[in-house]
Design a protein around this motif. Structure first.
Motif, PDB file in Angstrom:
ATOM      1  N   ALA A  19      16.610  70.067  12.479  1.00 26.66           N
ATOM      2  CA  ALA A  19      17.902  69.456  12.826  1.00 26.66           C
ATOM      3  C   ALA A  19      17.831  68.778  14.193  1.00 26.66           C
ATOM      4  N   TRP A  20      17.185  69.435  15.159  1.00 24.19           N
ATOM      5  CA  TRP A  20      17.039  68.835  16.486  1.00 24.19           C
ATOM      6  C   TRP A  20      16.200  67.561  16.419  1.00 24.19           C
ATOM      7  N   MET A  21      15.150  67.564  15.653  1.00 25.93           N
ATOM      8  CA  MET A  21      14.300  66.379  15.542  1.00 25.93           C
ATOM      9  C   MET A  21      15.027  65.231  14.844  1.00 25.93           C
ATOM     10  N   LEU A  22      15.815  65.555  13.847  1.00 32.37           N
ATOM     11  CA  LEU A  22      16.624  64.518  13.189  1.00 32.37           C
ATOM     12  C   LEU A  22      17.650  63.943  14.160  1.00 32.37           C
ATOM     13  N   ALA A  23      18.269  64.809  14.940  1.00 32.88           N
ATOM     14  CA  ALA A  23      19.243  64.342  15.929  1.00 32.88           C
ATOM     15  C   ALA A  23      18.571  63.460  16.971  1.00 32.88           C
ATOM     16  N   LEU A  24      17.382  63.835  17.416  1.00 31.01           N
ATOM     17  CA  LEU A  24      16.641  63.025  18.380  1.00 31.01           C
ATOM     18  C   LEU A  24      16.266  61.671  17.786  1.00 31.01           C
ATOM     19  N   ALA A  25      15.824  61.668  16.547  1.00 29.06           N
ATOM     20  CA  ALA A  25      15.481  60.405  15.882  1.00 29.06           C
ATOM     21  C   ALA A  25      16.704  59.505  15.768  1.00 29.06           C
ATOM     22  N   TYR A  26      17.843  60.084  15.406  1.00 25.40           N
ATOM     23  CA  TYR A  26      19.078  59.300  15.309  1.00 25.40           C
ATOM     24  C   TYR A  26      19.442  58.738  16.680  1.00 25.40           C
ATOM     25  N   TYR A  27      19.368  59.578  17.721  1.00 28.60           N
ATOM     26  CA  TYR A  27      19.696  59.123  19.074  1.00 28.60           C
ATOM     27  C   TYR A  27      18.802  57.952  19.468  1.00 28.60           C
ATOM     28  N   ARG A  28      17.500  58.089  19.256  1.00 25.44           N
ATOM     29  CA  ARG A  28      16.572  57.014  19.626  1.00 25.44           C
ATOM     30  C   ARG A  28      16.822  55.749  18.817  1.00 25.44           C
ATOM     31  N   ASP A  29      17.182  55.895  17.554  1.00 26.82           N
ATOM     32  CA  ASP A  29      17.452  54.733  16.703  1.00 26.82           C
ATOM     33  C   ASP A  29      18.709  53.984  17.114  1.00 26.82           C
ATOM     34  N   THR A  30      19.627  54.651  17.802  1.00 27.52           N
ATOM     35  CA  THR A  30      20.890  54.011  18.175  1.00 27.52           C
ATOM     36  C   THR A  30      20.885  53.517  19.617  1.00 27.52           C
ATOM     37  N   ARG A  31      19.740  53.562  20.302  1.00 31.46           N
ATOM     38  CA  ARG A  31      19.633  53.073  21.682  1.00 31.46           C
ATOM     39  C   ARG A  31      19.227  51.614  21.686  1.00 31.46           C
ATOM     40  N   CYS A  32      19.767  50.864  22.635  1.00 30.39           N
ATOM     41  CA  CYS A  32      19.369  49.471  22.826  1.00 30.39           C
ATOM     42  C   CYS A  32      18.014  49.453  23.529  1.00 30.39           C
ATOM     43  N   PRO A  33      17.062  48.664  23.034  1.00 28.62           N
ATOM     44  CA  PRO A  33      15.749  48.624  23.676  1.00 28.62           C
ATOM     45  C   PRO A  33      15.775  47.945  25.043  1.00 28.62           C
ATOM     46  N   LEU A  34      16.853  47.233  25.350  1.00 29.05           N
ATOM     47  CA  LEU A  34      16.927  46.539  26.637  1.00 29.05           C
ATOM     48  C   LEU A  34      17.637  47.359  27.705  1.00 29.05           C
ATOM     49  N   CYS A  35      18.849  47.841  27.415  1.00 31.54           N
ATOM     50  CA  CYS A  35      19.616  48.553  28.446  1.00 31.54           C
ATOM     51  C   CYS A  35      19.607  50.061  28.274  1.00 31.54           C
ATOM     52  N   GLY A  36      19.203  50.548  27.105  1.00 31.09           N
ATOM     53  CA  GLY A  36      19.166  51.983  26.870  1.00 31.09           C
ATOM     54  C   GLY A  36      20.491  52.590  26.457  1.00 31.09           C
ATOM     55  N   GLY A  37      21.531  51.758  26.407  1.00 34.22           N
ATOM     56  CA  GLY A  37      22.849  52.240  25.997  1.00 34.22           C
ATOM     57  C   GLY A  37      22.974  52.299  24.483  1.00 34.22           C
ATOM     58  N   ASP A  38      24.159  52.719  24.046  1.00 33.24           N
ATOM     59  CA  ASP A  38      24.433  52.762  22.607  1.00 33.24           C
ATOM     60  C   ASP A  38      24.461  51.330  22.088  1.00 33.24           C
ATOM     61  N   ILE A  39      23.664  51.048  21.076  1.00 31.33           N
ATOM     62  CA  ILE A  39      23.525  49.690  20.543  1.00 31.33           C
ATOM     63  C   ILE A  39      24.857  49.140  20.037  1.00 31.33           C
ATOM     64  N   ARG A  40      25.734  50.024  19.558  1.00 29.27           N
ATOM     65  CA  ARG A  40      27.041  49.561  19.066  1.00 29.27           C
ATOM     66  C   ARG A  40      27.924  49.080  20.212  1.00 29.27           C
ATOM     67  N   ASP A  41      27.752  49.669  21.390  1.00 23.57           N
ATOM     68  CA  ASP A  41      28.567  49.264  22.539  1.00 23.57           C
ATOM     69  C   ASP A  41      28.074  47.963  23.150  1.00 23.57           C
TER      70      ASP A  41
END
Length: 85
Positions: A14-36
């Protein structure tokens, strides 16, 4: 018959899935939430606060500059120590 314990527990997975989700939702440029950071301009307000100075880096650069022309300078290992007054 040999019975083995699984390498990963349910919590570990569960922790690894959560980490994967977190990394997938980060912007590669600013590191923020990609949706924001990719929201339409009228949905968000983005500001850039003034920069802050890292005093440890200032001291480290000063120390390394003083030794750059000395023999073996490339082999020196540098670190900083930060203490409160």
């Amino acid at each position: 018959m040999t019975c083995r314990e699984p390498e990963w527990s349910d919590d570990d997975r569960a922790w690894m899935l959560a980490l994967a989700y977190y990394r997938d939702t980060r912007c590669p440029l600013c590191g923020g939430d990609i949706r924001d950071c990719t929201a339409p301009e009228d949905d968000v307000v983005v500001t850039v606060p003034p920069p802050r100075r890292c005093l440890a880096t200032d001291e480290l650069r000063l120390a390394t500059d003083q030794h750059k022309d000395k023999p073996g300078a490339g082999a020196l290992l540098w670190r900083t120590e930060v203490r409160r007054r």
